[in-house]
Design a protein around this motif. Structure first.
Motif, PDB file in Angstrom:
ATOM      1  N   GLU A  12     -27.264 -54.125 -31.819  1.00  0.00           N
ATOM      2  CA  GLU A  12     -27.738 -52.756 -32.059  1.00  0.00           C
ATOM      3  C   GLU A  12     -29.247 -52.662 -31.887  1.00  0.00           C
ATOM      4  OE1 GLU A  12     -27.340 -49.281 -35.432  1.00  0.00           O
ATOM      5  OE2 GLU A  12     -25.604 -50.444 -34.777  1.00  0.00           O
ATOM      6  N   LEU A  15     -29.762 -52.540 -28.203  1.00  0.00           N
ATOM      7  CA  LEU A  15     -29.422 -51.213 -27.691  1.00  0.00           C
ATOM      8  C   LEU A  15     -30.537 -50.217 -27.979  1.00  0.00           C
ATOM      9  CD1 LEU A  15     -25.634 -50.932 -28.637  1.00  0.00           C
ATOM     10  CD2 LEU A  15     -26.612 -51.175 -26.342  1.00  0.00           C
ATOM     11  N   PHE A 113     -21.163 -46.415 -29.424  1.00  0.00           N
ATOM     12  CA  PHE A 113     -22.230 -46.742 -30.369  1.00  0.00           C
ATOM     13  C   PHE A 113     -21.800 -46.495 -31.797  1.00  0.00           C
ATOM     14  CE2 PHE A 113     -25.600 -45.307 -33.163  1.00  0.00           C
ATOM     15  CZ  PHE A 113     -26.395 -46.465 -33.199  1.00  0.00           C
ATOM     16  N   ASN A 114     -21.144 -45.376 -32.051  1.00  0.00           N
ATOM     17  CA  ASN A 114     -20.761 -45.026 -33.416  1.00  0.00           C
ATOM     18  C   ASN A 114     -19.746 -46.004 -33.999  1.00  0.00           C
ATOM     19  OD1 ASN A 114     -22.478 -42.853 -33.694  1.00  0.00           O
ATOM     20  ND2 ASN A 114     -21.001 -41.383 -32.900  1.00  0.00           N
ATOM     21  N   LEU A 116     -19.647 -49.248 -33.285  1.00  0.00           N
ATOM     22  CA  LEU A 116     -20.475 -50.403 -33.643  1.00  0.00           C
ATOM     23  C   LEU A 116     -21.292 -50.125 -34.898  1.00  0.00           C
ATOM     24  CD1 LEU A 116     -21.955 -53.122 -33.098  1.00  0.00           C
ATOM     25  CD2 LEU A 116     -23.515 -51.835 -31.607  1.00  0.00           C
ATOM     26  N   ASN A 117     -21.985 -49.011 -34.909  1.00  0.00           N
ATOM     27  CA  ASN A 117     -22.912 -48.708 -35.998  1.00  0.00           C
ATOM     28  C   ASN A 117     -22.191 -48.507 -37.334  1.00  0.00           C
ATOM     29  OD1 ASN A 117     -25.600 -47.998 -36.972  1.00  0.00           O
ATOM     30  ND2 ASN A 117     -24.797 -45.926 -37.138  1.00  0.00           N
ATOM     31  N   ALA A 206     -28.328 -54.022 -41.171  1.00  0.00           N
ATOM     32  CA  ALA A 206     -27.603 -52.970 -40.463  1.00  0.00           C
ATOM     33  C   ALA A 206     -28.301 -51.627 -40.626  1.00  0.00           C
ATOM     34  CB  ALA A 206     -26.173 -52.883 -40.978  1.00  0.00           C
ATOM     35  N   ALA A 209     -31.336 -51.626 -38.428  1.00  0.00           N
ATOM     36  CA  ALA A 209     -30.955 -51.465 -37.026  1.00  0.00           C
ATOM     37  C   ALA A 209     -30.646 -50.007 -36.713  1.00  0.00           C
ATOM     38  CB  ALA A 209     -29.746 -52.345 -36.708  1.00  0.00           C
ATOM     39  N   PHE A 210     -29.969 -49.327 -37.630  1.00  0.00           N
ATOM     40  CA  PHE A 210     -29.646 -47.918 -37.403  1.00  0.00           C
ATOM     41  C   PHE A 210     -30.902 -47.062 -37.412  1.00  0.00           C
ATOM     42  CE2 PHE A 210     -26.996 -44.058 -38.990  1.00  0.00           C
ATOM     43  CZ  PHE A 210     -27.054 -43.504 -37.728  1.00  0.00           C
ATOM     44  N   TYR A 213     -32.596 -47.576 -34.105  1.00  0.00           N
ATOM     45  CA  TYR A 213     -31.905 -46.899 -33.012  1.00  0.00           C
ATOM     46  C   TYR A 213     -32.117 -45.384 -33.083  1.00  0.00           C
ATOM     47  CZ  TYR A 213     -28.502 -45.523 -29.571  1.00  0.00           C
ATOM     48  OH  TYR A 213     -27.927 -44.967 -28.464  1.00  0.00           O
TER      49      TYR A 213
END
Length: 248
Positions: A12, A15, A113-114, A116-117, A206, A209-210, A213
């Motif tokens: 992520e 990405l 993406f959603n 994964l996230n 996590a 990472a979000f 992104y």
């Protein structure tokens, strides 16, 4: 932390970097920036519903399968996540006006993406994260929740402002008042603040990472929106910035 999970979090972050670079050269073709050459399209309402509903549903499934699904703090964090995505998936699409469309490729990329996230964030909250009840009084949690709530409120308010503006005059017009006094895209600013708050409240890789992104995805789009306003409206306020008051 399992190696496979660590790799997904790193994916992520990767990405985010790729998205930021790509969006500095390519404006994502949806909304006011929709244009030919991106293949088949679907109604915008259907596109938003499909791609955003993945997040609350996947998050709920992964979270419910974890051993911490009944922990108080985990449930609070679960409610925070769902409060955003219930709005984005099951309220916002039905408030859209007009017959806008969205490329299928954009919808599918967002779905991927959603998945994964939502998975990595829910797995952290429901399985890996360890939050004693005292975490509810931790400054990181308190600041994070405040940012999350404020960002969500700003995001929803800005969306509503744009809808009402289009309803009153038809087509796109210059928004004025509130946060629009300072920036062109307070809705995007709200989302960035919101997920920065999530990263703090969860204190998780996590969540970070979000947040990264979100900035990588929305900051370039805010700059594109700002430039679009200036092209469309010669009288657009010169002092207004794209995203951060007095800065960008």
């Amino acid at each position: 932390m399992p190696t496979s999970y660590r790799m997904l979090v790193l994916l992520e972050f990767a990405l985010a970097a790729v998205t930021f670079v790509a969006l500095r050269f390519i404006t994502a073709p949806y909304g006011r920036h929709l244009r030919a050459g991106w293949g088949a399209t679907v109604p915008a309402r259907a596109g938003w519903l499909v791609m955003e509903s993945v997040s609350p549903l996947v998050f709920a499934v992964v979270f419910r399968s974890g051993p911490r699904r009944a922990d108080l703090v985990a449930l609070v964090l679960f409610a925070m996540w769902q409060s955003h995505y219930v709005y984005r998936a099951f309220v916002y699409p039905f408030l859209l006006r007009g017959g806008g469309r969205m490329p299928v490729v954009v919808m599918l990329l967002a779905v991927g993406f959603n998945v994964l996230n939502a998975s990595i964030n829910a797995y952290w909250i429901g399985t890996l994260g360890q939050y004693p009840v005292g975490w509810l009084a931790d400054p990181r949690f308190l600041i994070g929740v405040t940012l999350f709530a404020g960002g969500l409120a700003l995001h929803v308010w800005a969306d509503r402002k744009l809808r009402r503006l289009r309803a009153s005059g038809g087509g796109y017009r210059i928004p004025y008042g509130g946060a629009y006094r300072w920036v062109s895209c307070p809705n995007y600013l709200g989302e960035m603040v919101e997920w920065t708050g999530w990263a703090l409240a969860t204190w998780s890789p996590a969540g970070l990472a979000f947040a990264a992104y979100t900035v990588a995805n929305l900051a370039p789009r805010a700059v594109d929106h700002h430039a679009w306003y200036h092209r469309q409206f010669p009288e657009y306020p010169a002092e207004r910035r794209a995203l951060i008051p007095y800065v960008i």
